[in-house]
Design a protein around this motif. Structure first.
Motif: not given
Length: 335
Positions: A219-221, A224-228
């Protein structure tokens, strides 16, 4: 209380009533001989909306299970009251192996949170089938908090007790109880903001309206990858193979044994014939432990389990006790 929390409380009361009514609608019928099973379609009730962790895991298993059993395996979403509505439908279905239910840790927590109000017994009302997969929880932080690591978040929260909010998908959800357990273990003080699902909580985490939340890696990945949002730690004893760069919560907090996971467990109505339970459990274990399926599930942040009925039952009893301790120590209440 937030408007989300008030609406959620009303929804829980109304769906609890529906679940109670469903008890009177249980179907009778003679259980088939195990040697004849299955002779018609099987349904797996998912007591949550489509697209979530439970739904994804169930659909991954349902398709190959259908092929090996030679009958359709239909996934039926029956959300409501933090899994109570769907579990109630399953509990009152004929114990013949043709209705199963996939539950999350909320099922174990409800044994305490809804004690005396449930229309079924979370333990004795079901026959354990298989602990299919688990999904370690990951702690995420808002970029609007002046901290970048878990240690810095902890220091910030201690310096501002009660002023940092954390969110969850609802009262009694694993993400909620895991944060309560972390607070108990670290003596932190935060305010809980319950939402009606993960996505509203995640949106508020990105906007800075809450400071922290636990959820599954899948759900979070993307965020995380978008830097949000900030990845702070995974609630496992050792770093996860699917995210080796992510430190454990223990590394960042100074704790030594903090661990918390969501999980997906397949149950059947109590009195379902043992040979039927063993047949389904064996097929599920073979499916999830197939190397290609294992890789697919690991890519989604799952840990493959495939435990047999006896181990699954013991695990469920242990989870009921584990979350009862947290619920009582943190004085968690549903409305």
């Amino acid at each position: 209380m937030t408007s989300d929390a008030r609406h959620g409380a009303l929804s829980r009361r109304s769906t609890l009533a529906l679940a109670s009514a469903a008890i009177g609608l249980g179907t009778g019928g003679r259980a088939p001989r195990a040697s004849d099973y299955p002779t018609k379609p099987i349904r797996i009730i998912v007591p949550y909306t489509p697209g979530g962790t439970t739904d994804i895991a169930t659909r991954l298993v349902a398709e190959p299970l259908s092929r090996v059993l030679g009958q359709p395996v239909v996934v039926e979403n029956r959300p409501g009251a933090n899994s109570i509505l769907g579990a109630g439908v399953a509990a009152t279905s004929a114990p013949d192996g043709y209705t199963l239910v996939m539950v999350l840790p909320a099922h174990a927590a409800n044994a305490t949170l809804q004690a005396g109000r449930l229309p079924f017994d979370p333990l004795n009302g079901f026959a354990p089938l298989s602990l299919v997969v688990s999904a370690p929880l990951v702690l995420a932080g808002s970029k609007h908090v002046p901290a970048a690591t878990l240690r810095e978040f902890i220091d910030h929260i201690r310096a501002h007790p009660g002023r940092v909010n954390y969110g969850s998908s609802g009262i009694g959800a694993t993400a909620h109880l895991a944060m309560e357990m972390l607070q108990l273990r670290t003596s932190l003080r935060m305010e809980h903001v319950p939402y009606r699902g993960t996505q509203p909580a995640l949106q508020d985490l990105m906007a800075g309206n809450i400071g922290l939340m636990f959820d599954t890696y899948s759900t979070l990945k993307p965020q995380f990858e978008a830097g949000n949002i900030r990845p702070l730690g995974i609630a496992t004893m050792a770093r996860a193979p699917f995210a080796p760069e992510l430190p454990t919560v223990n590394e960042g907090s100074g704790l030594t044994d903090f661990a918390a996971s969501s999980w997906c467990m397949l149950l059947a109505p109590t009195r379902t014939p043992e040979p039927v339970l063993e047949r389904i459990a064996a097929e599920v274990r073979t499916i999830v432990q197939d190397p290609a399926m294992t890789r697919r599930m690991q890519d989604l942040g799952f840990v493959v389990e495939g435990r047999p009925p006896a181990e699954t039952g013991a695990f469920l009893r242990a989870e009921v006790e584990r979350w009862r301790t947290v619920i009582q120590a943190a004085n968690v209440r549903v409305e």
